[in-house]
Structure formats: structure tokens, C-alpha cells
Design a protein around this motif. Structure first.
Motif, PDB file in Angstrom:
ATOM      1  N   ALA A  78       0.866  -1.173   0.000  1.00  0.00           N
ATOM      2  CA  ALA A  78       0.000   0.000   0.000  1.00  0.00           C
ATOM      3  C   ALA A  78       0.905   1.226   0.000  1.00  0.00           C
ATOM      4  N   LEU A  79       0.684   2.111  -0.943  1.00  0.00           N
ATOM      5  CA  LEU A  79       1.514   3.300  -1.092  1.00  0.00           C
ATOM      6  C   LEU A  79       0.650   4.550  -1.088  1.00  0.00           C
ATOM      7  N   THR A  80       1.269   5.681  -0.856  1.00  0.00           N
ATOM      8  CA  THR A  80       0.604   6.963  -0.988  1.00  0.00           C
ATOM      9  C   THR A  80       1.308   7.743  -2.079  1.00  0.00           C
ATOM     10  N   ALA A  81       0.555   8.093  -3.106  1.00  0.00           N
ATOM     11  CA  ALA A  81       1.104   8.924  -4.180  1.00  0.00           C
ATOM     12  C   ALA A  81       0.905  10.371  -3.750  1.00  0.00           C
ATOM     13  N   ALA A  82       1.996  11.098  -3.617  1.00  0.00           N
ATOM     14  CA  ALA A  82       1.922  12.486  -3.159  1.00  0.00           C
ATOM     15  C   ALA A  82       2.578  13.403  -4.181  1.00  0.00           C
ATOM     16  N   LEU A  83       2.068  14.595  -4.243  1.00  0.00           N
ATOM     17  CA  LEU A  83       2.679  15.597  -5.101  1.00  0.00           C
ATOM     18  C   LEU A  83       3.898  16.163  -4.394  1.00  0.00           C
ATOM     19  N   ALA A  84       4.963  16.332  -5.134  1.00  0.00           N
ATOM     20  CA  ALA A  84       6.158  16.938  -4.562  1.00  0.00           C
ATOM     21  C   ALA A  84       6.037  18.451  -4.700  1.00  0.00           C
ATOM     22  N   VAL A  85       6.259  19.146  -3.628  1.00  0.00           N
ATOM     23  CA  VAL A  85       6.224  20.606  -3.638  1.00  0.00           C
ATOM     24  C   VAL A  85       7.642  21.074  -3.420  1.00  0.00           C
ATOM     25  N   ILE A  86       8.131  21.859  -4.342  1.00  0.00           N
ATOM     26  CA  ILE A  86       9.493  22.376  -4.234  1.00  0.00           C
ATOM     27  C   ILE A  86       9.429  23.794  -3.699  1.00  0.00           C
ATOM     28  N   TYR A  87      10.093  24.014  -2.615  1.00  0.00           N
ATOM     29  CA  TYR A  87      10.116  25.346  -2.000  1.00  0.00           C
ATOM     30  C   TYR A  87      11.408  26.023  -2.409  1.00  0.00           C
TER      31      TYR A  87
END
Length: 93
Positions: A78-87
Motif C-alpha cells: 500500500a503506497l501513498t502517491a503524493a505531489l512533490a512541492v518544491i520550495y
């Protein structure tokens, strides 16, 4: 009645992307929940992913991620697909 299992407490962080996969993904789109089913070469892997969910105590409600993936070898994960946010901080000057 099939025996139910509970999710493992030990996280699995690797999925072999070099071979076939069976993937179930849930996401929200236009205020609707969408369930995407896909495989890359072996229908049985998708069946195993769905079987994994069916075997959980609480089934869909027991999932903590939004993607279930099954490869030829290794356990279903089971995985979580997350958006990468670049600061990128801005510097005055």
C-alpha cells in the motif's frame, strides 16, 4: 468465509518497477471518487491487488494509502502517491 488480515506495521518502501504490476489507485476528480485499475502484462497481479484489499479487516476502510501495487515477486504494498512541492525561497536583493 475467508480469513481476514490486518495491514502490516512494517513499512515496505520498494516496488520492483522492472516487471509486471497490478495496480489499484483511488483518487478524487471533479468532486467524485475514481477507482483506476491497471496492469502491465499480467491480469493475475491485478486480481491479487484486489484480493489484498478484500482480505483486509475493514477492506477499503482499512487502507491508509491511495495506491495498492502487486509485483511478480514480493508482497502487495500500500503506497501513498503524493505531489512533490518544491520550495524555493526568494532572497531580497
Amino acid at each position: 468465509m475467508p480469513e481476514r488480515s490486518t495491514p502490516s506495521r512494517k513499512p515496505v518502501t520498494e516496488v520492483d518497477l522492472k516487471g509486471p504490476l497490478g495496480v489499484v489507485q483511488a483518487f478524487k476528480h471533479n468532486d467524485r471518487m475514481v477507482l483506476a485499475l491497471s496492469n502491465s502484462g499480467d491480469d493475475a497481479l491485478l486480481d491479487r491487488s484486489l484480493g489484498y484489499i478484500n482480505g483486509l479487516e475493514g477492506r477499503w476502510g482499512a487502507l491508509s494509502g491511495d495506491v495498492i501495487a502487486t509485483g511478480v515477486t514480493g508482497p502487495t504494498v500500500a503506497l501513498t502517491a503524493a505531489l512533490a512541492v518544491i520550495y524555493r525561497p526568494t532572497h531580497p536583493g
